[in-house]
Motif scaffolding. Structure first.
Motif, short mmCIF file in Angstrom:
data_model
loop_
_atom_site.label_atom_id
_atom_site.label_comp_id
_atom_site.label_asym_id
_atom_site.label_seq_id
_atom_site.Cartn_x
_atom_site.Cartn_y
_atom_site.Cartn_z
N THR A 136 22.74 -34.02 6.77
CA THR A 136 23.36 -32.88 7.45
C THR A 136 24.83 -33.19 7.68
N VAL A 137 25.67 -32.20 7.47
CA VAL A 137 27.11 -32.36 7.64
C VAL A 137 27.66 -31.17 8.42
N ASP A 138 28.64 -31.43 9.28
CA ASP A 138 29.31 -30.37 10.04
C ASP A 138 30.45 -29.84 9.19
N LEU A 139 30.35 -28.61 8.72
CA LEU A 139 31.37 -28.01 7.86
C LEU A 139 32.72 -27.90 8.54
N LEU A 140 32.74 -27.85 9.87
CA LEU A 140 34.02 -27.73 10.58
C LEU A 140 34.88 -28.98 10.39
N LYS A 141 34.28 -30.09 10.01
CA LYS A 141 35.03 -31.32 9.77
C LYS A 141 35.75 -31.32 8.43
N GLY A 142 35.37 -30.42 7.53
CA GLY A 142 36.00 -30.38 6.21
C GLY A 142 36.59 -29.03 5.83
N TYR A 143 36.23 -27.99 6.56
CA TYR A 143 36.70 -26.64 6.22
C TYR A 143 37.24 -25.96 7.46
N ASP A 144 38.27 -25.16 7.26
CA ASP A 144 38.99 -24.50 8.35
C ASP A 144 38.31 -23.16 8.70
N ILE A 145 37.11 -23.26 9.25
CA ILE A 145 36.35 -22.06 9.66
C ILE A 145 36.72 -21.78 11.11
N THR A 146 37.50 -20.72 11.34
CA THR A 146 37.96 -20.41 12.69
C THR A 146 37.73 -18.96 13.08
N LYS A 147 37.74 -18.06 12.11
CA LYS A 147 37.63 -16.63 12.40
C LYS A 147 36.17 -16.19 12.41
N PRO A 148 35.79 -15.37 13.40
CA PRO A 148 34.45 -14.80 13.37
C PRO A 148 34.29 -13.92 12.12
N ALA A 149 33.28 -14.20 11.33
CA ALA A 149 33.02 -13.45 10.09
C ALA A 149 31.71 -13.94 9.50
N LYS A 150 31.29 -13.26 8.44
CA LYS A 150 30.15 -13.72 7.66
C LYS A 150 30.72 -14.57 6.52
N TYR A 151 30.17 -15.77 6.32
CA TYR A 151 30.64 -16.70 5.30
C TYR A 151 29.54 -17.01 4.30
N THR A 152 29.94 -17.22 3.06
CA THR A 152 29.03 -17.62 2.00
C THR A 152 29.44 -18.99 1.49
N ILE A 153 28.46 -19.84 1.26
CA ILE A 153 28.69 -21.21 0.80
C ILE A 153 28.08 -21.36 -0.59
N ILE A 154 28.88 -21.89 -1.53
CA ILE A 154 28.42 -22.15 -2.88
C ILE A 154 28.71 -23.61 -3.20
N TYR A 155 27.72 -24.32 -3.70
CA TYR A 155 27.90 -25.73 -4.10
C TYR A 155 28.56 -25.78 -5.48
N VAL A 156 29.67 -26.49 -5.60
CA VAL A 156 30.40 -26.57 -6.87
C VAL A 156 30.61 -28.01 -7.34
N GLY A 157 29.86 -28.95 -6.80
CA GLY A 157 30.03 -30.36 -7.16
C GLY A 157 29.13 -30.85 -8.27
N GLN A 158 28.46 -29.94 -8.98
CA GLN A 158 27.46 -30.34 -9.96
C GLN A 158 28.02 -31.15 -11.13
N ASN A 159 29.26 -30.94 -11.52
CA ASN A 159 29.79 -31.70 -12.66
C ASN A 159 29.91 -33.18 -12.35
N MET A 160 30.08 -33.54 -11.11
CA MET A 160 30.18 -34.95 -10.74
C MET A 160 28.82 -35.51 -10.34
N SER A 161 28.11 -34.79 -9.49
CA SER A 161 26.84 -35.33 -8.95
C SER A 161 25.68 -35.18 -9.92
N GLY A 162 25.73 -34.16 -10.76
CA GLY A 162 24.60 -33.87 -11.64
C GLY A 162 23.53 -33.03 -10.97
N LEU A 163 23.76 -32.61 -9.72
CA LEU A 163 22.79 -31.82 -8.97
C LEU A 163 23.10 -30.33 -9.11
N ILE A 164 22.08 -29.54 -9.18
CA ILE A 164 22.23 -28.09 -9.25
C ILE A 164 21.68 -27.48 -7.97
N VAL A 165 22.46 -26.59 -7.37
CA VAL A 165 22.01 -25.76 -6.26
C VAL A 165 22.11 -24.33 -6.78
#
Length: 175
Positions: A136-165
């Motif tokens: 588990t990771v706190d996204l606020l430590k890596g991303y500037d989420i400050t405004k109230p809104a609906k957010y979508t998260i997409i994993y884009v690290g597959q080329n390095m990790s080899g993992l697919i989400v």
């Protein structure tokens, strides 16, 4: 001379490998990138590894945004993946696209590490057959989420990790 040729071949193979994936795709070639993405998917499916993300549906502004990242191994054998560009290491690379409902991308504020290739053995994680591992990771430590809104998260690290989400996830950051 034969030993030198073998050594040179091994060095070339090592230089081109990254977490079990070839990383020789031109950055500006859409067709090549699509082909590479398909190769990553096929390789991951063959290995039996895949990952899923989860987050609470609604998070009060100011509270931590806890993203759970789980890697599953459906194969009959133990599998390995590179932890680089995953939540299994601190925020030292941008491996998520976080966007508001209006399409505005949230700024990544973590470090951007340069990597030595090929990845050392210590950069790989093991998942036993028919098992899973989570972090588990706190996204606020890596991303500037400050405004109230609906957010979508997409994993884009597959080329390095080899993992697919396969699926993106969403949450509401509310007042």
């Amino acid at each position: 001379m034969k030993n030198f040729s073998s050594l040179l071949s091994a060095a070339v193979i090592l230089a081109l490998s990254s977490c079990g994936m070839n990383n020789n795709v031109a950055q500006n070639s859409t067709a090549a990138a699509d082909s590479s993405a398909a190769a990553v998917v096929n390789s991951t499916i063959e290995k039996g590894l895949f990952a899923k993300m989860s987050v609470k549906d609604t998070i009060k502004a100011g509270d931590s945004v806890q993203l759970k990242f789980t890697v599953y191994n459906n194969a009959d054998t133990t599998q390995h993946f590179c932890k680089w560009h995953t939540p299994f290491e601190p925020f030292i690379s941008k491996y998520l696209d976080v966007k508001s409902e209006s399409g505005e991308e949230v700024n990544y504020k973590g470090a951007m590490a340069k990597r030595v290739m090929p990845p050392p053995a210590s950069s790989y994680m093991t998942v036993n057959s028919k098992d899973s591992i989570s972090t588990t990771v706190d996204l606020l430590k890596g991303y500037d989420i400050t405004k109230p809104a609906k957010y979508t998260i997409i994993y884009v690290g597959q080329n390095m990790s080899g993992l697919i989400v396969k699926d993106s996830i969403s949450f509401v950051y509310a007042k």
